[in-house]
Scaffold this motif. Structure first.
Motif, PDB file in Angstrom:
ATOM      1  N   PHE A  85      33.572 -43.497   6.889  1.00 30.91           N
ATOM      2  CA  PHE A  85      35.049 -43.719   6.404  1.00 30.91           C
ATOM      3  C   PHE A  85      35.125 -45.147   7.036  1.00 30.91           C
ATOM      4  CE2 PHE A  85      39.605 -42.477   7.164  1.00 30.91           C
ATOM      5  CZ  PHE A  85      40.045 -42.901   5.723  1.00 30.91           C
ATOM      6  N   ALA A  86      36.029 -45.813   6.253  1.00 31.99           N
ATOM      7  CA  ALA A  86      36.203 -47.291   6.613  1.00 31.99           C
ATOM      8  C   ALA A  86      37.485 -47.711   5.840  1.00 31.99           C
ATOM      9  CB  ALA A  86      34.980 -48.262   6.403  1.00 31.99           C
ATOM     10  N   ILE A  87      38.052 -48.672   6.497  1.00 33.17           N
ATOM     11  CA  ILE A  87      39.219 -49.892   5.951  1.00 33.17           C
ATOM     12  C   ILE A  87      38.489 -51.161   5.963  1.00 33.17           C
ATOM     13  CG2 ILE A  87      41.024 -48.479   6.037  1.00 33.17           C
ATOM     14  CD1 ILE A  87      42.001 -50.047   8.524  1.00 33.17           C
ATOM     15  N   SER A  88      38.896 -51.880   5.096  1.00 37.14           N
ATOM     16  CA  SER A  88      38.309 -53.483   4.951  1.00 37.14           C
ATOM     17  C   SER A  88      39.058 -54.288   4.047  1.00 37.14           C
ATOM     18  CB  SER A  88      36.706 -53.433   4.535  1.00 37.14           C
ATOM     19  OG  SER A  88      36.525 -53.270   3.104  1.00 37.14           O
ATOM     20  N   ASN A  89      38.832 -55.455   3.982  1.00 32.41           N
ATOM     21  CA  ASN A  89      39.216 -56.112   3.048  1.00 32.41           C
ATOM     22  C   ASN A  89      38.518 -56.312   1.747  1.00 32.41           C
ATOM     23  OD1 ASN A  89      37.246 -57.971   3.839  1.00 32.41           O
ATOM     24  ND2 ASN A  89      38.522 -59.975   3.746  1.00 32.41           N
ATOM     25  N   ASN A  90      37.454 -55.512   1.480  1.00 32.89           N
ATOM     26  CA  ASN A  90      36.549 -55.087   0.475  1.00 32.89           C
ATOM     27  C   ASN A  90      35.391 -56.176   0.658  1.00 32.89           C
ATOM     28  OD1 ASN A  90      38.560 -53.610  -0.849  1.00 32.89           O
ATOM     29  ND2 ASN A  90      39.728 -55.472  -1.848  1.00 32.89           N
ATOM     30  N   THR A  91      35.112 -56.485   1.757  1.00 34.05           N
ATOM     31  CA  THR A  91      33.905 -57.351   2.339  1.00 34.05           C
ATOM     32  C   THR A  91      33.411 -56.855   3.772  1.00 34.05           C
ATOM     33  OG1 THR A  91      34.889 -59.155   3.777  1.00 34.05           O
ATOM     34  CG2 THR A  91      34.742 -59.381   1.389  1.00 34.05           C
ATOM     35  N   SER A  92      32.448 -56.841   4.380  1.00 36.98           N
ATOM     36  CA  SER A  92      32.271 -56.620   5.495  1.00 36.98           C
ATOM     37  C   SER A  92      32.427 -57.473   6.663  1.00 36.98           C
ATOM     38  CB  SER A  92      30.274 -56.447   5.463  1.00 36.98           C
ATOM     39  OG  SER A  92      29.811 -57.925   5.338  1.00 36.98           O
ATOM     40  N   ASN A  93      33.102 -58.691   6.011  1.00 33.30           N
ATOM     41  CA  ASN A  93      33.623 -59.703   7.203  1.00 33.30           C
ATOM     42  C   ASN A  93      35.106 -59.113   7.929  1.00 33.30           C
ATOM     43  OD1 ASN A  93      31.549 -61.667   6.842  1.00 33.30           O
ATOM     44  ND2 ASN A  93      32.638 -62.259   5.108  1.00 33.30           N
ATOM     45  N   ASN A  94      35.845 -58.249   7.402  1.00 31.20           N
ATOM     46  CA  ASN A  94      36.915 -57.772   7.895  1.00 31.20           C
ATOM     47  C   ASN A  94      36.889 -56.146   7.626  1.00 31.20           C
ATOM     48  OD1 ASN A  94      38.665 -60.020   8.605  1.00 31.20           O
ATOM     49  ND2 ASN A  94      37.763 -60.729   6.657  1.00 31.20           N
ATOM     50  N   LEU A  95      36.728 -55.520   8.755  1.00 25.87           N
ATOM     51  CA  LEU A  95      36.682 -54.056   8.580  1.00 25.87           C
ATOM     52  C   LEU A  95      36.982 -53.383   9.764  1.00 25.87           C
ATOM     53  CD1 LEU A  95      33.953 -52.880   9.557  1.00 25.87           C
ATOM     54  CD2 LEU A  95      32.980 -53.731   7.530  1.00 25.87           C
ATOM     55  N   ILE A  96      37.204 -52.071   9.856  1.00 25.06           N
ATOM     56  CA  ILE A  96      37.063 -50.984  10.795  1.00 25.06           C
ATOM     57  C   ILE A  96      36.245 -49.959  10.014  1.00 25.06           C
ATOM     58  CG2 ILE A  96      38.498 -49.531  12.248  1.00 25.06           C
ATOM     59  CD1 ILE A  96      40.640 -51.412  12.097  1.00 25.06           C
ATOM     60  N   SER A  97      35.114 -49.537  10.803  1.00 21.19           N
ATOM     61  CA  SER A  97      34.239 -48.697  10.209  1.00 21.19           C
ATOM     62  C   SER A  97      33.814 -47.354  11.064  1.00 21.19           C
ATOM     63  CB  SER A  97      33.237 -49.338   9.302  1.00 21.19           C
ATOM     64  OG  SER A  97      32.171 -49.964  10.286  1.00 21.19           O
ATOM     65  N   ILE A  98      33.605 -46.119  10.470  1.00 22.67           N
ATOM     66  CA  ILE A  98      32.713 -45.164  11.213  1.00 22.67           C
ATOM     67  C   ILE A  98      31.389 -44.907  10.478  1.00 22.67           C
ATOM     68  CG2 ILE A  98      32.949 -42.803  11.805  1.00 22.67           C
ATOM     69  CD1 ILE A  98      36.115 -43.176  11.709  1.00 22.67           C
ATOM     70  N   ASN A  99      30.472 -44.916  11.257  1.00 22.02           N
ATOM     71  CA  ASN A  99      28.966 -44.993  10.603  1.00 22.02           C
ATOM     72  C   ASN A  99      28.160 -44.123  11.274  1.00 22.02           C
ATOM     73  OD1 ASN A  99      30.123 -47.582   9.288  1.00 22.02           O
ATOM     74  ND2 ASN A  99      29.428 -48.578  10.923  1.00 22.02           N
ATOM     75  N   LEU A 100      26.978 -43.903  10.368  1.00 15.83           N
ATOM     76  CA  LEU A 100      26.017 -43.239  11.095  1.00 15.83           C
ATOM     77  C   LEU A 100      24.808 -44.269  10.923  1.00 15.83           C
ATOM     78  CD1 LEU A 100      26.289 -39.545   9.425  1.00 15.83           C
ATOM     79  CD2 LEU A 100      26.831 -40.153  11.779  1.00 15.83           C
ATOM     80  N   ASN A 101      24.309 -44.595  12.110  1.00 17.07           N
ATOM     81  CA  ASN A 101      22.970 -45.282  11.923  1.00 17.07           C
ATOM     82  C   ASN A 101      21.680 -44.794  11.544  1.00 17.07           C
ATOM     83  OD1 ASN A 101      21.715 -44.195  14.052  1.00 17.07           O
ATOM     84  ND2 ASN A 101      21.949 -45.782  15.603  1.00 17.07           N
ATOM     85  N   GLN A 102      20.606 -45.480  11.364  1.00 17.11           N
ATOM     86  CA  GLN A 102      19.204 -44.829  11.057  1.00 17.11           C
ATOM     87  C   GLN A 102      18.759 -43.547  11.885  1.00 17.11           C
ATOM     88  OE1 GLN A 102      20.267 -48.062  11.264  1.00 17.11           O
ATOM     89  NE2 GLN A 102      19.507 -49.519   9.773  1.00 17.11           N
TER      90      GLN A 102
END
Length: 394
Positions: A275-292
């Motif tokens: 789940f994430a919010i962003s400015n539609n780029t990876s330069n500005n975001l707050i994200s919840i991720n699962l790594n490899q």
């Protein structure tokens, strides 16, 4: 929701059904309340996935068509029966061209008639000594062993209960060749050995030993995704792209909270977004991720500079998780299932205008969650820590 193809889900009656293109899949696999299923693009390489009397080759066994109600509620499941001979007891189909040395997952729906043990095998050829195999016990509802041989690598296996006595079993492995044969084999429960049986086992068959089968699949990837039915050609299901842009007014720009409740059922070797919010780029975001390696991470990035990095939160497979990220300048926290896991007190908050559910904001990305989400919410204020603890308590 964008998905150019139809796809399957488990409906509220516990049956597999088709959902049209560009429609969210509300899936009831996990119980009486639906979850949104978010999966990457996958292709089923096996032809005639539901018709084992067409193009499949039985050995030491026979196939009877349309003997039992299948997981989709139709009378289309077939029965695999042993022949009274000292041989392997299986049926198989060769797949189309595959890539050497990468992970493929074979899966099938099975239902016990009289036989207790069943195996899945992927093989470089019908008589090749290069294979990977797993054996499943339908009484204990476990997979009991997995083996690779001759350069074939066993990666993992699963057995998942479905309604009406059905299970979906899966085998993940890799084969150093450009063609993979997919075997469904009956077993007497003996160990998987590196013998001429090529991952299957040889024994005297009993005609009363039977297994009901339906919905075979072979796909590139380290886990099984939802059923993709085929007939005379391979079929590709497109990814579930769930996002909304142009909603700056609905997102807390200086403070806020992200909350997601999701099911962690598939460990894998690829990076995934929850789940994430962003400015539609990876330069500005707050994200919840699962790594490899399946660890949960949280990132806050502003102007291309990482402000917060919460890595290495270990999750347990087949567990439901409630995650919350509270953010405001110089105060970001992560709560997982009622417990404070991480805090950062020196950070700048980015300006965001879009929300992404189970995918990365980059167009064409393959980093899809490949699991199901029960709920997701945005708050325009940073909830206090006691509220975050309550919100995320299972």
């Amino acid at each position: 929701v964008t998905r150019a193809t139809s796809a399957t889900r488990v409906n509220s009656a516990g049956l597999i059904e088709n959902v049209g293109a560009n429609i969210a899949r509300l899936d009831y696999t996990n119980g009486s309340c639906p979850s949104i299923l978010v999966e990457p693009q996958r292709t089923n390489l096996l032809l005639q996935s539901e018709i084992f009397t067409n193009g499949w080759t039985p050995e030491g066994a026979t196939i009877s068509a349309n003997t039992t109600t299948s997981p989709d509620g139709n009378l289309t499941a077939d029965t695999l029966t042993e022949i009274a001979m000292n041989d392997v007891h299986r049926t198989y189909r060769n797949a189309l061209a595959t890539t050497s040395g990468v992970n493929y997952t074979s899966s099938i729906f099975v239902k016990k008639d009289t036989i207790r043990y069943v195996r899945l095998v992927i093989n470089q050829g019908n008589n090749s000594s290069i294979w990977a195999a797993a054996q499943f016990d339908l009484d204990t509802k476990t997979f009991t062993s997995g083996v690779g041989s001759g350069g074939g690598t066993f990666v993992g296996a699963t057995i998942t209960p479905f309604s009406n006595g059905w299970f979906r079993i899966s085998l993940t492995g890799s084969i150093p060749g450009t063609t993979v044969f997919s075997f469904i084999a009956l077993s007497n429960g003996s160990a998987i050995l590196n013998t001429n049986s090529r991952g299957c086992n040889v024994y005297m068959g009993t005609p009363s030993n039977k297994l009901i089968v339906w919905g075979a699949q072979l796909e590139l990837g380290s886990n099984a995704t939802s059923h993709i039915p085929t007939t005379t050609a391979t079929v590709t299901r497109n990814a579930d792209v769930i996002s909304k842009t142009g909603i700056s007014s609905l997102i807390g720009q200086t403070e806020g909270t992200l909350f997601v409740d999701f099911n962690y059922t598939k460990t894998t070797d690829v990076y995934r977004r929850v789940f994430a919010i962003s400015n539609n780029t990876s330069n500005n975001l707050i994200s919840i991720n699962l790594n490899q390696t399946g660890l949960l991470e949280v990132y806050v990035i502003n102007g291309g500079v990482t402000q917060v990095a919460f890595p290495s939160n270990i999750l347990t497979a087949n567990t439901r998780y409630k995650i919350a990220v509270g953010y405001i300048a110089n105060n970001v926290v992560l709560y997982i299932n009622g417990t404070l896991r991480n805090t950062d007190l020196t950070c700048t908050i980015p300006t965001c205008s879009g929300v992404y559910l189970g995918k990365v904001e980059t167009a064409g990305s393959t980093a899809f969650l490949n699991d199901s989400i029960n709920s997701a919410m945005l708050f325009k204020t940073r909830l206090i820590n006691s509220q975050l603890a309550t919100l995320t308590t299972p």
